[in-house]
Write an enzyme that holds these catalytic residues in place. Structure first.
Site, PDB file in Angstrom:
ATOM      1  N   PHE A  29      40.687  78.234  45.838  1.00 10.71           N
ATOM      2  CA  PHE A  29      41.931  78.769  46.405  1.00 10.71           C
ATOM      3  C   PHE A  29      42.489  79.865  45.505  1.00 10.71           C
ATOM      4  O   PHE A  29      42.689  79.673  44.304  1.00 10.71           O
ATOM      5  CB  PHE A  29      42.979  77.656  46.559  1.00 10.71           C
ATOM      6  CG  PHE A  29      44.304  78.141  47.098  1.00 10.71           C
ATOM      7  CD1 PHE A  29      45.460  78.087  46.322  1.00 10.71           C
ATOM      8  CD2 PHE A  29      44.403  78.659  48.386  1.00 10.71           C
ATOM      9  CE1 PHE A  29      46.678  78.540  46.806  1.00 10.71           C
ATOM     10  CE2 PHE A  29      45.624  79.101  48.892  1.00 10.71           C
ATOM     11  CZ  PHE A  29      46.754  79.053  48.096  1.00 10.71           C
ATOM     12  N   GLY A  30      42.748  81.045  46.122  1.00 13.00           N
ATOM     13  CA  GLY A  30      43.357  82.157  45.389  1.00 13.00           C
ATOM     14  C   GLY A  30      44.747  82.462  45.922  1.00 13.00           C
ATOM     15  O   GLY A  30      44.986  82.397  47.129  1.00 13.00           O
ATOM     16  N   GLY A  35      46.770  85.000  43.944  1.00 19.68           N
ATOM     17  CA  GLY A  35      47.212  86.221  43.241  1.00 19.68           C
ATOM     18  C   GLY A  35      46.182  87.295  43.500  1.00 19.68           C
ATOM     19  O   GLY A  35      45.856  87.587  44.652  1.00 19.68           O
ATOM     20  N   SER A  36      45.598  87.841  42.438  1.00 19.51           N
ATOM     21  CA  SER A  36      44.620  88.921  42.653  1.00 19.51           C
ATOM     22  C   SER A  36      43.410  88.423  43.439  1.00 19.51           C
ATOM     23  O   SER A  36      42.714  89.189  44.095  1.00 19.51           O
ATOM     24  CB  SER A  36      44.147  89.497  41.320  1.00 19.51           C
ATOM     25  OG  SER A  36      43.481  88.483  40.589  1.00 19.51           O
ATOM     26  N   GLU A  90      39.395  84.222  34.684  1.00 21.11           N
ATOM     27  CA  GLU A  90      40.654  83.465  34.767  1.00 21.11           C
ATOM     28  C   GLU A  90      40.951  82.655  33.519  1.00 21.11           C
ATOM     29  O   GLU A  90      42.086  82.639  33.046  1.00 21.11           O
ATOM     30  CB  GLU A  90      40.606  82.508  35.965  1.00 21.11           C
ATOM     31  CG  GLU A  90      40.430  83.207  37.297  1.00 21.11           C
ATOM     32  CD  GLU A  90      41.592  84.131  37.605  1.00 21.11           C
ATOM     33  OE1 GLU A  90      41.359  85.343  37.700  1.00 21.11           O
ATOM     34  OE2 GLU A  90      42.727  83.664  37.722  1.00 21.11           O
TER      35      GLU A  90
END
Ligand SMILES: N[C@@H](CCC(=O)N[C@@H](CS)C(=O)NCC(=O)O)C(=O)O
Length: 240
Positions: free
Chosen positions: A44-45, A47-48, A123
């Site tokens: 799950f993203g 942000g960028s 990350e």
């Protein structure tokens, strides 16, 4: 020599990602990996990652996770900032009544190890993010059950954590920051655009207040042809 946690090469080793098992070829997971039979993983993203995943995936879904709010409270001295001028990127704040919208990516077979190794560097090592599993709720209603997904969260214990600030101060910091991946303004505006176009029903007061503060500081960013013509048609005050 004093450790400078801000320097990526000096950052304390991040905890190993639970899915990057050091499985040997003889172990079941090692054999599965070798045969490209690794079970699919969802990442799950918020942000960028919503607009620049940077890894190969099999499918993706827009949706949300419950119990978290998105906040520009993580400092960044590599991707969108420098050691002298840290940028601000997003992390998740535990907030039991809230939802955070983003994109979940499904990776299968050899994509699993490749994506996790890539994200571990991007990350964890360079960004200070930890990993945890959350329940992802796809926007499409044809999927009843939530999907277990891996998410990268920067906790207050990581050395780059900046914590709360006013939206105006966050906007001012974003305006003057850029790093190896580009300007911090791009990071903010692409995330705001993603939310407007893919999750128009979702609220994110924090994100859009920062965008608004940035526009008030840099109105040039948001002039459209019409408004420039309107401005031009306004009779100039006579200099008196
Ligand atoms: N973990 C969040 C935030 C990710 C994020 O923005 N991480 C930064 C690391 S500091 C990054 O990858 N930046 C790359 C870029 O800004 O293009 C997500 O799922 O999207």
């Amino acid at each position: 020599m004093k450790r400078d946690p801000q320097r990526p090469e000096e950052r304390p080793e991040p905890p190993p990602c639970p899915l990057l098992s050091s499985s040997s070829p003889s172990s079941p997971s090692g054999q599965a990996e070798g045969a490209g039979l690794t079970a699919p993983v969802w990442i799950f993203g918020y942000g960028s990652l919503v607009w620049r995943p940077g890894f190969e995936f099999t499918s993706r879904k827009v949706g949300f996770i419950r119990g978290y709010s998105r906040r520009f409270w993580q400092g960044d001295t590599f991707h969108r900032g420098s050691e002298k001028m840290p940028g601000r990127v997003v992390t998740l704040l535990e907030d039991c009544g809230a939802c955070t919208w983003g994109v979940a990516y499904e990776v299968r077979g050899e994509q699993v190890a490749a994506s996790l190794q890539y994200l571990n560097v991007r990350e964890a090592v360079l960004g200070g993010y930890d990993t945890k599993f959350v329940e992802f709720h796809p926007q499409e209603k044809d999927v009843e059950e939530p999907i277990l997904a891996l998410v990268y969260i920067a906790t207050p214990q990581n050395p780059s954590y900046l914590g709360p600030a006013s939206e105006e101060d966050i906007a001012a910091q974003i305006i003057v920051s850029s790093g190896c991946a580009g300007h911090n303004i791009e990071y903010l505006l692409r995330l705001a655009d993603f939310m407007r176009y893919f999750c128009p029903q979702a609220e994110d007061k924090h994100l859009f207040s920062i965008e608004e503060a940035l526009i008030s500081i840099l109105p040039c960013l948001y002039y459209t042809e019409e408004s420039l013509e309107e401005t031009a048609s306004v009779p100039q005050k006579s200099k008196g």
